[in-house]
Design a protein around this motif. Structure first.
Motif, PDB file in Angstrom:
ATOM      1  N   THR A 215       0.838  -1.195   0.000  1.00 37.52           N
ATOM      2  CA  THR A 215       0.000   0.000   0.000  1.00 37.52           C
ATOM      3  C   THR A 215       0.876   1.251   0.000  1.00 37.52           C
ATOM      4  O   THR A 215       2.088   1.172   0.199  1.00 37.52           O
ATOM      5  CB  THR A 215      -0.940   0.008   1.218  1.00 37.52           C
ATOM      6  N   GLN A 216       0.249   2.399  -0.224  1.00 37.09           N
ATOM      7  CA  GLN A 216       0.995   3.659  -0.326  1.00 37.09           C
ATOM      8  C   GLN A 216       0.274   4.772   0.439  1.00 37.09           C
ATOM      9  O   GLN A 216      -0.928   4.683   0.695  1.00 37.09           O
ATOM     10  CB  GLN A 216       1.173   4.053  -1.799  1.00 37.09           C
ATOM     11  N   ILE A 251       2.128  -2.307   4.834  1.00 33.43           N
ATOM     12  CA  ILE A 251       1.756  -0.900   4.729  1.00 33.43           C
ATOM     13  C   ILE A 251       3.008  -0.035   4.552  1.00 33.43           C
ATOM     14  O   ILE A 251       4.104  -0.396   4.967  1.00 33.43           O
ATOM     15  CB  ILE A 251       0.939  -0.433   5.947  1.00 33.43           C
ATOM     16  N   HIS A 252       2.808   1.094   3.915  1.00 34.12           N
ATOM     17  CA  HIS A 252       3.897   2.052   3.710  1.00 34.12           C
ATOM     18  C   HIS A 252       4.352   2.596   5.065  1.00 34.12           C
ATOM     19  O   HIS A 252       3.510   2.844   5.946  1.00 34.12           O
ATOM     20  CB  HIS A 252       3.395   3.183   2.807  1.00 34.12           C
ATOM     21  N   LYS A 270       3.245  -4.188   9.792  1.00 35.35           N
ATOM     22  CA  LYS A 270       3.242  -2.760  10.097  1.00 35.35           C
ATOM     23  C   LYS A 270       4.626  -2.189  10.377  1.00 35.35           C
ATOM     24  O   LYS A 270       4.763  -0.966  10.511  1.00 35.35           O
ATOM     25  CB  LYS A 270       2.351  -2.496  11.314  1.00 35.35           C
ATOM     26  N   ASN A 271       5.642  -3.026  10.486  1.00 33.56           N
ATOM     27  CA  ASN A 271       6.967  -2.522  10.847  1.00 33.56           C
ATOM     28  C   ASN A 271       7.465  -1.513   9.819  1.00 33.56           C
ATOM     29  O   ASN A 271       7.281  -1.686   8.615  1.00 33.56           O
ATOM     30  CB  ASN A 271       7.964  -3.674  10.965  1.00 33.56           C
ATOM     31  N   SER A 272       8.131  -0.476  10.323  1.00 31.77           N
ATOM     32  CA  SER A 272       8.660   0.579   9.447  1.00 31.77           C
ATOM     33  C   SER A 272       9.970   0.111   8.818  1.00 31.77           C
ATOM     34  O   SER A 272      11.065   0.466   9.242  1.00 31.77           O
ATOM     35  CB  SER A 272       8.887   1.858  10.263  1.00 31.77           C
ATOM     36  N   SER A 292       1.409   1.912  -7.591  1.00 32.29           N
ATOM     37  CA  SER A 292       2.550   2.525  -8.282  1.00 32.29           C
ATOM     38  C   SER A 292       3.799   2.597  -7.409  1.00 32.29           C
ATOM     39  O   SER A 292       4.633   3.475  -7.590  1.00 32.29           O
ATOM     40  CB  SER A 292       2.174   3.945  -8.739  1.00 32.29           C
ATOM     41  N   SER A 293       3.945   1.680  -6.465  1.00 38.62           N
ATOM     42  CA  SER A 293       5.106   1.712  -5.570  1.00 38.62           C
ATOM     43  C   SER A 293       6.373   1.264  -6.288  1.00 38.62           C
ATOM     44  O   SER A 293       6.418   0.182  -6.885  1.00 38.62           O
ATOM     45  CB  SER A 293       4.872   0.791  -4.364  1.00 38.62           C
TER      46      SER A 293
END
Length: 326
Positions: A215-216, A251-252, A270-272, A292-293
């Protein structure tokens, strides 16, 4: 890797200005352990600064200066060499898309670190009051960003963006993440894993699935509404018949959307963490889905499903379709 505090500014040979997880990963991979130890880092998020004793969190916008941010930038520009004397002799590797960046970068040559590839398409300057300010002789910030600044000597990119005539005017340096990782000593690899809090269990977690949805941060960056973003990913999940038991949603790092309430039963990572760091260690070939990632370029091309804007009316109406944007 243990990085010691450098009290002598003369020992600082490099400056790295990083706003996100990917640009930080890129800088760490292109640099040797010795170069990292002699780098001063400017972050706009404090989550990584604790790993780097030679660093500070510096973000004019987040300090609430509002319309006075330009005045604050002028004041910092006048004081920067006193605050950070190493700026006068250091090499610069930087993102350049913030007011704080140009306080540090003004009159310094720099190599531009990568952000999303969509930022490196041809740009035109808008005629506005902000555009007028940028043309004043002593304006502390740059006229162009994303490597378009006159002091940018080269851009580091993991993949060449399409149809950008500017690439013919400035050097484009291809960064092969896979090769750089393989060439990195174990001490640096362990340090990178520690910074991003990635473990063997994280890799094994992704190995359980066949499908990966990236996701973005479309709503967080005010590109579209939160409602439209959620509807977009619901449409993608439905169209490709993604099932909770064999799909994972990553997730972004800059997103705040709670996807666990939108897709109950799905596994949400969810980790960054930059997806590239995970993908470098995956043995299993997942099918990857994205609007579009540019993070998908680390995966085999035949496994990438570009969804474009056709699943989101708001994106389509604003920007048209983009089957493969870069």
């Amino acid at each position: 890797m243990y990085i010691q505090k450098l009290d002598d500014p003369k020992k600082i040979r490099r400056v790295c200005i990083s706003h996100n997880v990917f640009s930080l990963l890129q800088y760490l991979l292109i640099s040797t352990a010795e170069e990292i130890k002699h780098t001063f880092f400017f972050f706009t998020d404090g989550k990584f600064s604790r790993h780097f004793p030679n660093s500070m969190v510096f973000n004019i916008k987040r300090r609430g200066f509002g319309r006075g941010k330009y005045l604050q930038a002028y004041l910092l520009l006048l004081r920067r060499n006193k605050l950070w004397p190493f700026l006068k002799h250091a090499e610069f590797y930087a993102q350049d898309n913030g007011v704080q960046d140009w306080v540090l970068l003004k009159n310094h040559n720099y190599i531009c670190l990568e952000d999303g590839l969509g930022s490196y398409q041809e740009q035109s300057q808008k005629h506005s009051f902000d555009g007028f300010l940028k043309r004043l002789p002593f304006y502390p910030c740059g006229i162009y960003t994303w490597g378009y600044g006159k002091n940018c000597t080269a851009r580091l990119l993991s993949h060449e963006p399409a149809a950008d005539s500017f690439l013919r005017e400035k050097p484009f340096i291809k960064v092969d993440l896979w090769q750089l990782w393989q060439e990195s000593e174990k001490e640096k690899q362990d340090f990178i894993f520690k910074i991003f809090n990635v473990s063997k269990e994280d890799i094994e977690f992704f190995e359980k699935f066949d499908h990966l949805l990236l996701t973005q941060c479309f709503s967080e960056f005010k590109i579209i509404s939160e409602k439209a973003k959620i509807e977009c990913y619901k449409n993608i999940v439905k169209h490709f018949n993604l099932q909770p038991e064999n799909s994972v949603i990553k997730i972004h790092p800059r997103e705040v959307t709670d996807y666990s309430t939108i897709f109950p039963g799905f596994h949400i990572y969810k980790n960054s963490v930059p997806i590239e760091l995970i993908a470098l260690h995956l043995k299993k070939r997942l099918q990857v889905y994205t609007v579009s990632s540019s993070g998908v370029f680390i995966f085999p091309e035949q496994n990438v499903n570009w969804c474009g804007h056709k699943f989101c009316k708001e994106l389509y109406d604003k920007h048209g379709d983009c089957e493969r944007p870069f």
